[in-house]
Design a protein around this motif. Sequence first.
Motif, PDB file in Angstrom:
ATOM      1  N   GLU A 108      71.627  93.710 158.224  1.00  0.00           N
ATOM      2  CA  GLU A 108      70.339  94.412 158.184  1.00  0.00           C
ATOM      3  C   GLU A 108      69.526  93.980 156.971  1.00  0.00           C
ATOM      4  O   GLU A 108      68.300  93.802 157.057  1.00  0.00           O
ATOM      5  N   LYS A 109      70.199  93.775 155.849  1.00  0.00           N
ATOM      6  CA  LYS A 109      69.505  93.318 154.641  1.00  0.00           C
ATOM      7  C   LYS A 109      68.938  91.920 154.837  1.00  0.00           C
ATOM      8  O   LYS A 109      67.800  91.624 154.430  1.00  0.00           O
ATOM      9  N   MET A 110      69.714  91.036 155.452  1.00  0.00           N
ATOM     10  CA  MET A 110      69.232  89.679 155.700  1.00  0.00           C
ATOM     11  C   MET A 110      68.057  89.665 156.680  1.00  0.00           C
ATOM     12  O   MET A 110      67.121  88.879 156.532  1.00  0.00           O
ATOM     13  N   GLU A 115      62.186  89.073 157.422  1.00  0.00           N
ATOM     14  CA  GLU A 115      60.884  89.612 157.827  1.00  0.00           C
ATOM     15  C   GLU A 115      59.894  89.589 156.676  1.00  0.00           C
ATOM     16  O   GLU A 115      58.689  89.431 156.885  1.00  0.00           O
ATOM     17  N   ARG A 116      60.395  89.738 155.458  1.00  0.00           N
ATOM     18  CA  ARG A 116      59.511  89.747 154.293  1.00  0.00           C
ATOM     19  C   ARG A 116      59.361  88.370 153.658  1.00  0.00           C
ATOM     20  O   ARG A 116      58.784  88.237 152.594  1.00  0.00           O
ATOM     21  N   ALA A 117      59.901  87.358 154.328  1.00  0.00           N
ATOM     22  CA  ALA A 117      59.844  86.009 153.752  1.00  0.00           C
ATOM     23  C   ALA A 117      58.406  85.542 153.646  1.00  0.00           C
ATOM     24  O   ALA A 117      57.539  85.906 154.448  1.00  0.00           O
ATOM     25  N   ASN A 118      58.170  84.727 152.644  1.00  0.00           N
ATOM     26  CA  ASN A 118      56.826  84.196 152.415  1.00  0.00           C
ATOM     27  C   ASN A 118      56.597  83.012 153.340  1.00  0.00           C
ATOM     28  O   ASN A 118      57.087  81.906 153.104  1.00  0.00           O
ATOM     29  N   ASN A 119      55.853  83.246 154.415  1.00  0.00           N
ATOM     30  CA  ASN A 119      55.592  82.205 155.403  1.00  0.00           C
ATOM     31  C   ASN A 119      54.253  81.500 155.177  1.00  0.00           C
ATOM     32  O   ASN A 119      53.733  80.847 156.069  1.00  0.00           O
ATOM     33  N   GLY A 120      53.709  81.653 153.996  1.00  0.00           N
ATOM     34  CA  GLY A 120      52.430  81.016 153.712  1.00  0.00           C
ATOM     35  C   GLY A 120      51.314  82.031 153.575  1.00  0.00           C
ATOM     36  O   GLY A 120      51.340  83.102 154.183  1.00  0.00           O
ATOM     37  N   ALA A 128      48.101  91.980 150.333  1.00  0.00           N
ATOM     38  CA  ALA A 128      48.109  93.346 149.810  1.00  0.00           C
ATOM     39  C   ALA A 128      49.024  94.248 150.643  1.00  0.00           C
ATOM     40  O   ALA A 128      49.745  95.092 150.103  1.00  0.00           O
ATOM     41  N   HIS A 129      49.000  94.062 151.980  1.00  0.00           N
ATOM     42  CA  HIS A 129      49.870  94.857 152.844  1.00  0.00           C
ATOM     43  C   HIS A 129      51.342  94.554 152.571  1.00  0.00           C
ATOM     44  O   HIS A 129      52.181  95.469 152.543  1.00  0.00           O
ATOM     45  N   LYS A 130      51.642  93.296 152.355  1.00  0.00           N
ATOM     46  CA  LYS A 130      53.017  92.906 152.055  1.00  0.00           C
ATOM     47  C   LYS A 130      53.484  93.523 150.739  1.00  0.00           C
ATOM     48  O   LYS A 130      54.619  94.007 150.631  1.00  0.00           O
ATOM     49  N   LYS A 131      52.590  93.511 149.745  1.00  0.00           N
ATOM     50  CA  LYS A 131      52.924  94.132 148.466  1.00  0.00           C
ATOM     51  C   LYS A 131      53.102  95.632 148.616  1.00  0.00           C
ATOM     52  O   LYS A 131      54.007  96.239 148.007  1.00  0.00           O
ATOM     53  N   TYR A 132      52.272  96.254 149.444  1.00  0.00           N
ATOM     54  CA  TYR A 132      52.367  97.694 149.681  1.00  0.00           C
ATOM     55  C   TYR A 132      53.704  98.053 150.331  1.00  0.00           C
ATOM     56  O   TYR A 132      54.362  99.029 149.943  1.00  0.00           O
ATOM     57  N   ILE A 133      54.123  97.277 151.316  1.00  0.00           N
ATOM     58  CA  ILE A 133      55.397  97.549 151.988  1.00  0.00           C
ATOM     59  C   ILE A 133      56.560  97.400 151.006  1.00  0.00           C
ATOM     60  O   ILE A 133      57.508  98.198 151.001  1.00  0.00           O
TER      61      ILE A 133
END
Length: 251
Positions: A108-110, A115-120, A128-133
């Motif tokens: 689950e952690k992986m 899902e949170r990987a930086n895809n560009g 901003a949404h990614k930082k908020y999550i």
Amino acid sequence: MDASPAPESEHNNNEDDTSSSTSMADRLAKLKQLKRRRATEVEQGNRRDRNLEFQRSKENPRWKAKQERKRQEALKYLEKQEAKDKGEDYERKQFWKYSAESVEAWEEKMQTKAERANNGFTDHAQLAHKKYIKLLQQFKPDLAAYAEKKLEGITRAIQNGEDPTVLTNAAEDLDYGSLVDKPSKAAVDRLAADVQKQILTRETRSRERKEQADDISWINEKNRVFNQKIARFYDKYTKEIRENLERGTAL
């Protein structure tokens, strides 16, 4: 006639004084010797500590971690070779070391990490949404204070003759968001500490870069970074203009 024993007693007293003075001198000499030995031991200990400190200052702090990582990689490679020679599945064998719950938590952690990987970079809204999550996952709400506030809202709704199960009643109430309902000092301090942590992270996350000593057109670190961003996009268009201005031939 009775004065004959006197010289013998005086002789004994002289011997006692001589022996006492001799013993005192021996004690003083021994004390000086102990002090010299102590001073020598202290000096040798200080010299040894200085040498050790000097050696530690010359060592690379990441060298031990690097050697340990290489050792772990070598052990892992040997285990893979042994499993391959025995015809065993190495990956499946590794799962035997963990429980089903820990394996499920790891997967689950992986998955969350993927899902949170930086895809560009796409746009600032997505960033901003990614930082908020990410910040939301670190948030730990005060459930006790929430339950207390919820109970106050239900009590107020009952007193006003309203249905406490309807959330809009609490939102439309005049007491909602009043000046009395303000965050605690601990919550404000926590917010301030988190803001300071984010500022420190932004200032220290990028590695040190060599400065261009012949082209200093910035006044502080943030201005230097901003100038670099502008230069990456517009230098190819303004290079000729800048060169003409520097030579004085633009006019």
